[in-house]
Design an enzyme around this catalytic site. Structure first.
Site, PDB file in Angstrom:
ATOM      1  N   ASP A  49       0.833  -1.209   0.000  1.00 41.25           N
ATOM      2  CA  ASP A  49       0.000   0.000   0.000  1.00 41.25           C
ATOM      3  C   ASP A  49       0.867   1.259   0.000  1.00 41.25           C
ATOM      4  O   ASP A  49       0.363   2.376  -0.122  1.00 41.25           O
ATOM      5  CB  ASP A  49      -1.015  -0.011   1.154  1.00 41.25           C
ATOM      6  N   SER A  50       2.201   1.073   0.088  1.00 40.74           N
ATOM      7  CA  SER A  50       3.130   2.191  -0.126  1.00 40.74           C
ATOM      8  C   SER A  50       2.936   2.782  -1.515  1.00 40.74           C
ATOM      9  O   SER A  50       3.372   3.912  -1.781  1.00 40.74           O
ATOM     10  CB  SER A  50       4.576   1.724   0.054  1.00 40.74           C
ATOM     11  N   ASP A  88      -1.019  -6.449  -0.499  1.00 38.92           N
ATOM     12  CA  ASP A  88      -1.095  -5.748   0.790  1.00 38.92           C
ATOM     13  C   ASP A  88      -2.528  -5.286   1.011  1.00 38.92           C
ATOM     14  O   ASP A  88      -3.067  -4.517   0.215  1.00 38.92           O
ATOM     15  CB  ASP A  88      -0.163  -4.532   0.724  1.00 38.92           C
ATOM     16  N   LYS A 118      -0.930  -9.545   2.989  1.00 40.64           N
ATOM     17  CA  LYS A 118      -0.270  -9.027   4.192  1.00 40.64           C
ATOM     18  C   LYS A 118      -1.258  -8.139   4.946  1.00 40.64           C
ATOM     19  O   LYS A 118      -2.002  -7.376   4.326  1.00 40.64           O
ATOM     20  CB  LYS A 118       0.979  -8.220   3.838  1.00 40.64           C
ATOM     21  N   GLU A 120      -1.491  -5.584   8.562  1.00 41.67           N
ATOM     22  CA  GLU A 120      -0.778  -4.918   9.651  1.00 41.67           C
ATOM     23  C   GLU A 120      -1.496  -5.156  10.971  1.00 41.67           C
ATOM     24  O   GLU A 120      -2.729  -5.181  10.997  1.00 41.67           O
ATOM     25  CB  GLU A 120      -0.725  -3.402   9.393  1.00 41.67           C
ATOM     26  N   GLU A 187       8.912  -3.930  11.152  1.00 41.66           N
ATOM     27  CA  GLU A 187       9.296  -2.618  10.608  1.00 41.66           C
ATOM     28  C   GLU A 187       9.743  -1.674  11.714  1.00 41.66           C
ATOM     29  O   GLU A 187       9.033  -1.461  12.705  1.00 41.66           O
ATOM     30  CB  GLU A 187       8.120  -2.006   9.821  1.00 41.66           C
TER      31      GLU A 187
HETATM   32  O1  KIV Z   1       3.470  -1.100   1.752  1.00 36.25           O
HETATM   33  C1  KIV Z   1       4.643  -1.513   1.787  1.00 36.25           C
HETATM   34  O2  KIV Z   1       5.430  -1.315   0.856  1.00 36.25           O
HETATM   35  C2  KIV Z   1       5.068  -2.250   2.975  1.00 36.25           C
HETATM   36  C3  KIV Z   1       6.509  -2.621   3.104  1.00 36.25           C
HETATM   37  C4  KIV Z   1       7.345  -1.439   3.283  1.00 36.25           C
HETATM   38  C5  KIV Z   1       6.736  -3.653   4.127  1.00 36.25           C
HETATM   39  O3  KIV Z   1       4.254  -2.536   3.806  1.00 36.25           O
END
Ligand code: KIV
Length: 269
Positions: A49-50, A88, A118, A120, A187
């Site tokens: 989600d970055s 994510d 993934k 969080e 992280e």
């Molecule tokens: O969204 C992302 O890129 C991440 C990584 C930095 C682990 O969660």
């Protein structure tokens, strides 16, 4: 050593850990980047989600949608022949209840072509992880600095420095493993805490700003290529400084077009 030709699965992740072999992961949001990464033998590609920050230019990861991340995941999955593709789960796609989380996680596999998702969060999301894993959806956990909680913590500071926070992370790591996570992102936590967690767990830890003792590492690809110039966390290593090179190429192109030097007779029909 790993056979570079064989497909990486969640089972392979556990085998890496058992052998003491490190896992190398990066992010990607598009087909071309994923193809280059896969060609080079990356073990896992996170469609993070970055993307909301480095692709869409938003100030946080919070506003990216399921549809946006599925769109990017489909492009990445199309390119990745060997690497494990992890989608994510965006903010508020899994926090309301396990039922909604399951529906959304399923979309990553069915529509996006991801092989895992993934999420969080620490011990509070164990029931959700159990529900996803119990339905056959592999889950990567993510604790420490959790960017979707930026407003709760008032920024992107290091986590796990106080005894209370370190205890919470330690307990969460064990409970997330027991809930069925196949790996765990750590992280921005102290290296010695990440080392202790990594030693304790059977599943691999994937560090980002968590020191050298994690079982693998991940970075955001635009950070490590030196393309994202807004800010540089201490844990980012620039493996290239592409932004100035790309700008130089753009300047030369603009000058050539304006000066009548592009295209040449050889570049014309
Ligand atoms: O969204 C992302 O890129 C991440 C990584 C930095 C682990 O969660």
């Amino acid at each position: 050593m790993t056979n570079r030709a064989s497909k990486v699965t969640t089972k392979t992740f556990l085998q890496f850990k058992a052998r003491g072999e490190k896992l190398a992961l990066l992010t990607a949001y598009d087909w071309l980047t994923a193809r280059l990464l896969d060609d080079c033998g990356i073990d896992g590609i996170l469609v993070g989600d970055s993307a909301n920050m480095v692709f869409y230019g938003q100030p946080t990861t919070l506003s990216i949608s399921m549809d946006q991340l599925i769109y990017h995941t489909r492009a990445v999955a199309q390119a990745a022949k060997r690497a494990l593709v992890i989608g994510d789960m965006p903010f508020m796609s899994y926090q309301v209840d396990a039922q909604e989380a399951l529906r959304n996680a399923g979309r990553f596999l069915k529509e996006g072509g991801a092989e895992a998702v993934k999420v969080e969060g620490g011990k509070e999301i164990v029931p959700t992880v159990e529900r996803l894993v119990g339905t056959g959806i592999p889950v990567m956990g993510h604790i420490g600095l959790v960017p979707q909680s930026v407003h709760r913590f008032g920024g992107y500071g290091i986590r796990g420095k106080s005894k209370e926070e370190a205890d919470y992370l330690w307990e969460s790591a064990i409970l997330l493993q027991d809930a069925g996570c196949f790996s765990l992102v750590l992280e921005k936590i102290p290296a010695d805490l990440a080392q202790r967690i990594s030693k304790e767990l059977r599943i691999p830890t994937i560090g980002i700003g968590a020191g050298p003792h994690c079982d693998g590492q991940i970075l955001v690809v635009q950070d490590m290529l030196g393309l994202f110039e807004e800010f540089k966390p201490k844990f980012v290593r620039h493996y290239a400084k592409l932004a100035p090179q790309v700008k130089e190429a753009f300047h030369r192109y603009i000058d050539d077009v304006k000066g009548g030097n592009f295209p040449s007779p050889e570049e014309s029909y």
